[in-house]
Design a protein around this motif. Structure first.
Motif, short mmCIF file in Angstrom:
data_model
loop_
_atom_site.label_atom_id
_atom_site.label_comp_id
_atom_site.label_asym_id
_atom_site.label_seq_id
_atom_site.Cartn_x
_atom_site.Cartn_y
_atom_site.Cartn_z
N ARG A 50 0.83 -1.20 0.00
CA ARG A 50 0.00 0.00 0.00
C ARG A 50 0.87 1.26 0.00
NH1 ARG A 50 -1.12 3.39 3.69
NH2 ARG A 50 -0.37 2.08 5.39
N GLN A 51 1.91 1.28 0.83
CA GLN A 51 2.79 2.45 0.90
C GLN A 51 3.53 2.67 -0.42
OE1 GLN A 51 5.26 1.62 4.31
NE2 GLN A 51 4.04 3.00 5.57
N CYS A 110 2.73 1.59 -3.32
CA CYS A 110 1.74 1.93 -4.36
C CYS A 110 1.39 3.41 -4.31
CB CYS A 110 0.50 1.06 -4.19
SG CYS A 110 -0.65 1.21 -5.55
N SER A 111 1.31 3.96 -3.12
CA SER A 111 1.04 5.39 -2.97
C SER A 111 2.16 6.21 -3.59
CB SER A 111 0.89 5.72 -1.48
OG SER A 111 0.74 7.10 -1.29
N ARG A 115 1.98 5.92 -7.44
CA ARG A 115 0.92 6.78 -7.99
C ARG A 115 1.40 8.23 -8.07
NH1 ARG A 115 -2.92 4.39 -5.78
NH2 ARG A 115 -2.59 5.17 -3.68
N TYR A 116 2.05 8.71 -7.01
CA TYR A 116 2.54 10.09 -7.00
C TYR A 116 3.60 10.29 -8.09
CZ TYR A 116 4.43 14.53 -5.47
OH TYR A 116 4.84 15.83 -5.44
N CYS A 144 3.00 11.62 -0.06
CA CYS A 144 2.46 10.27 -0.20
C CYS A 144 1.96 9.69 1.11
CB CYS A 144 3.54 9.35 -0.77
SG CYS A 144 4.11 9.84 -2.40
N ASN A 145 2.10 10.48 2.19
CA ASN A 145 1.68 10.05 3.53
C ASN A 145 2.41 8.77 3.96
OD1 ASN A 145 0.24 10.56 5.87
ND2 ASN A 145 -1.46 9.25 5.25
#
Length: 90
Positions: free
Chosen positions: A28-29, A31-32, A35-36, A56-57
Motif C-alpha cells: 500500500r505504501q 503503491c502510494s 501513484r505520485y 504520499c503520507n
C-alpha cells in the motif's frame, strides 16, 4: 508476482513503464509512492525525500525502499534519473 528489476531503468519513460507494470504488486505504501511518481514525474528531480514522503503520507524510509525496489541504490540515484531527463529535454 513479477520480480523487480535487478538493474535500474536508465530513463524516465522506461522507469515509469516499469512502475506501471509493478504497481499492482506493491505494498500500500509503495503503491502510494508509485501513484505520485506517475502523476508528478516533472517534480521528482527536484523533490526532497521528506517532501515526497509527506505528499504520499509515508515515511522517508518507504521512499528509499521504493527506489531500491526498482534497482536503485537509494532515493538520490532514483531522483537523478528524473533530473538527468529534465536536463536532456531543455
Amino acid at each position: 508476482m513479477p520480480t523487480p528489476p535487478t538493474r535500474s531503468p536508465d530513463g524516465v519513460a522506461p522507469l515509469l513503464a516499469c512502475i506501471g507494470r509493478e504497481r499492482d504488486n506493491l505494498s500500500r505504501q509503495l503503491c502510494s509512492i508509485a501513484r505520485y511518481v506517475q502523476q508528478h514525474p516533472q517534480h521528482i528531480g527536484s523533490e526532497k525525500i521528506v517532501n515526497l514522503a509527506r505528499s504520499c503520507n509515508v515515511q522517508p524510509s518507504a521512499v528509499v525502499r521504493f527506489a531500491k525496489h526498482f534497482g536503485f541504490h537509494g532515493y538520490r540515484d532514483f531522483k537523478a534519473v528524473f533530473r538527468s531527463d529534465a536536463l536532456h529535454t531543455m
